[in-house]
Enzyme design. Structure first.
Site, PDB file in Angstrom:
ATOM      1  N   ASP A   6       0.866  -1.168   0.000  1.00 26.70           N
ATOM      2  CA  ASP A   6       0.000   0.000   0.000  1.00 26.70           C
ATOM      3  C   ASP A   6       0.911   1.229   0.000  1.00 26.70           C
ATOM      4  O   ASP A   6       2.062   1.166   0.468  1.00 26.70           O
ATOM      5  CB  ASP A   6      -0.880  -0.027   1.245  1.00 26.70           C
ATOM      6  CG  ASP A   6      -1.605   1.267   1.464  1.00 26.70           C
ATOM      7  OD1 ASP A   6      -2.403   1.654   0.591  1.00 26.70           O
ATOM      8  OD2 ASP A   6      -1.359   1.916   2.502  1.00 26.70           O
ATOM      9  N   ALA A   7       0.416   2.340  -0.511  1.00 25.92           N
ATOM     10  CA  ALA A   7       1.259   3.539  -0.611  1.00 25.92           C
ATOM     11  C   ALA A   7       1.099   4.475   0.579  1.00 25.92           C
ATOM     12  O   ALA A   7       2.052   4.751   1.318  1.00 25.92           O
ATOM     13  CB  ALA A   7       0.948   4.278  -1.913  1.00 25.92           C
ATOM     14  N   TYR A   8      -0.124   4.972   0.784  1.00 26.32           N
ATOM     15  CA  TYR A   8      -0.342   6.072   1.726  1.00 26.32           C
ATOM     16  C   TYR A   8      -0.458   5.575   3.160  1.00 26.32           C
ATOM     17  O   TYR A   8      -1.375   4.836   3.509  1.00 26.32           O
ATOM     18  CB  TYR A   8      -1.585   6.855   1.316  1.00 26.32           C
ATOM     19  CG  TYR A   8      -1.418   7.490  -0.050  1.00 26.32           C
ATOM     20  CD1 TYR A   8      -0.461   8.472  -0.256  1.00 26.32           C
ATOM     21  CD2 TYR A   8      -2.185   7.087  -1.130  1.00 26.32           C
ATOM     22  CE1 TYR A   8      -0.277   9.048  -1.504  1.00 26.32           C
ATOM     23  CE2 TYR A   8      -2.014   7.651  -2.384  1.00 26.32           C
ATOM     24  CZ  TYR A   8      -1.052   8.634  -2.560  1.00 26.32           C
ATOM     25  OH  TYR A   8      -0.872   9.194  -3.799  1.00 26.32           O
TER      26      TYR A   8
ATOM     27  N   ARG B  53      -7.354  13.013   6.535  1.00 25.35           N
ATOM     28  CA  ARG B  53      -7.132  11.598   6.218  1.00 25.35           C
ATOM     29  C   ARG B  53      -8.398  10.769   6.445  1.00 25.35           C
ATOM     30  O   ARG B  53      -8.753   9.921   5.610  1.00 25.35           O
ATOM     31  CB  ARG B  53      -5.987  11.061   7.070  1.00 25.35           C
ATOM     32  CG  ARG B  53      -5.723   9.567   6.944  1.00 25.35           C
ATOM     33  CD  ARG B  53      -5.344   9.176   5.540  1.00 25.35           C
ATOM     34  NE  ARG B  53      -4.863   7.794   5.490  1.00 25.35           N
ATOM     35  CZ  ARG B  53      -4.671   7.108   4.360  1.00 25.35           C
ATOM     36  NH1 ARG B  53      -4.914   7.682   3.187  1.00 25.35           N
ATOM     37  NH2 ARG B  53      -4.230   5.870   4.404  1.00 25.35           N
TER      38      ARG B  53
ATOM     39  N   SER C 108      -2.549   0.676  -4.772  1.00 24.27           N
ATOM     40  CA  SER C 108      -3.010   1.847  -4.034  1.00 24.27           C
ATOM     41  C   SER C 108      -4.335   2.378  -4.561  1.00 24.27           C
ATOM     42  O   SER C 108      -4.654   2.248  -5.743  1.00 24.27           O
ATOM     43  CB  SER C 108      -1.952   2.953  -4.135  1.00 24.27           C
ATOM     44  OG  SER C 108      -2.392   4.153  -3.541  1.00 24.27           O
ATOM     45  N   ASN C 109      -5.052   3.050  -3.654  1.00 25.41           N
ATOM     46  CA  ASN C 109      -6.224   3.828  -4.047  1.00 25.41           C
ATOM     47  C   ASN C 109      -5.841   5.070  -4.846  1.00 25.41           C
ATOM     48  O   ASN C 109      -6.690   5.669  -5.510  1.00 25.41           O
ATOM     49  CB  ASN C 109      -6.987   4.291  -2.800  1.00 25.41           C
ATOM     50  CG  ASN C 109      -7.859   3.208  -2.208  1.00 25.41           C
ATOM     51  OD1 ASN C 109      -8.190   2.223  -2.852  1.00 25.41           O
ATOM     52  ND2 ASN C 109      -8.232   3.387  -0.944  1.00 25.41           N
TER      53      ASN C 109
END
Length: 220
Positions: free
Chosen positions: A9-11, A40, A116-117
């Site tokens: 995942d990125a964030y 967030r 990722s989203n």
């Protein structure tokens, strides 16, 4: 290294989502942490609601809408900071151990990817800003299917592209809800619990919990 692919995942996992506000904390003022948390929280809420509604909008749009809500919720923050905060989100800080861990995993012969989203443009900007543009074998964005995690189709982006069984993939995320979704899909999951959050989703446990990514290099 026992898995064919390590997918991140990125964030919150590779990139510090609170560094955008942190970079302007002096200008934002004493409620900087509150503003960042609301930003967030709403960003994620909008992704889940839109997936349930079948009304997709890309993550950049949701990020902007979430910031607008946060600025309304915390009126002491100067709204003229909006553009600066959004620009900072395009170049979030990566966590200190990230470059070394990713490069060592790649050197081991495993495939390394992001799932990722984030929209493709957002992800590319973050990757280049962190000087990680030569590390990843693939960057999978849910934008390709118009649905956000934890829809099983989002995790299928990896297995379909690489023709792998889910069990061949080690998936790392700092988001416990994301780990639950990936566990349900069949990935081996590693929860990167950076902030010491209590566990949840007990019926969908991670394979491993780590405080950061360094433990992956121990062959975990």
């Amino acid at each position: 290294m026992t898995h064919s692919a390590y997918v991140f995942d990125a964030y919150g996992t590779l990139f510090d989502v609170h560094s955008a506000v942190g970079r302007h904390a002096g200008a934002v003022g004493p409620q900087a942490a509150t503003l960042s948390e609301i930003w967030r929280t709403k960003q994620l809420e909008y992704s889940w609601v839109r997936t349930l509604m079948g009304a997709y909008a890309d993550f950049r749009q949701l990020t902007e809408q979430a910031l607008d809500f946060a600025l309304e919720k915390v009126p002491s923050v100067d709204r003229r900071l909006r553009d600066d905060l959004l620009a900072a989100y395009s170049s979030l800080d990566c966590y200190a151990e990230v470059p070394g861990v990713l490069r060592e995993l790649k050197a081991s012969g495993a495939k390394v990817a992001i799932l990722s989203n984030g929209s493709p443009a957002m992800l590319q900007a973050a990757i280049v800003s962190a000087s990680l543009d030569h590390v990843f074998d693939a960057v999978f964005s849910v934008d390709a299917i118009g649905r956000f995690k934890t829809d099983p189709a989002t995790y299928r982006l990896v297995t379909s592209a690489w023709r792998l069984e889910p069990s061949a993939v080690s998936f790392q995320s700092s988001n416990r809800w994301d780990i639950a979704g990936a566990t349900g899909f069949g990935f081996r999951t590693v929860w990167i619990n950076r902030t010491g959050q209590p566990d949840e989703y007990p019926d969908l446990p991670p394979s491993l919990t780590l405080p950061n990514l360094d433990g992956l290099l121990a062959g975990a």
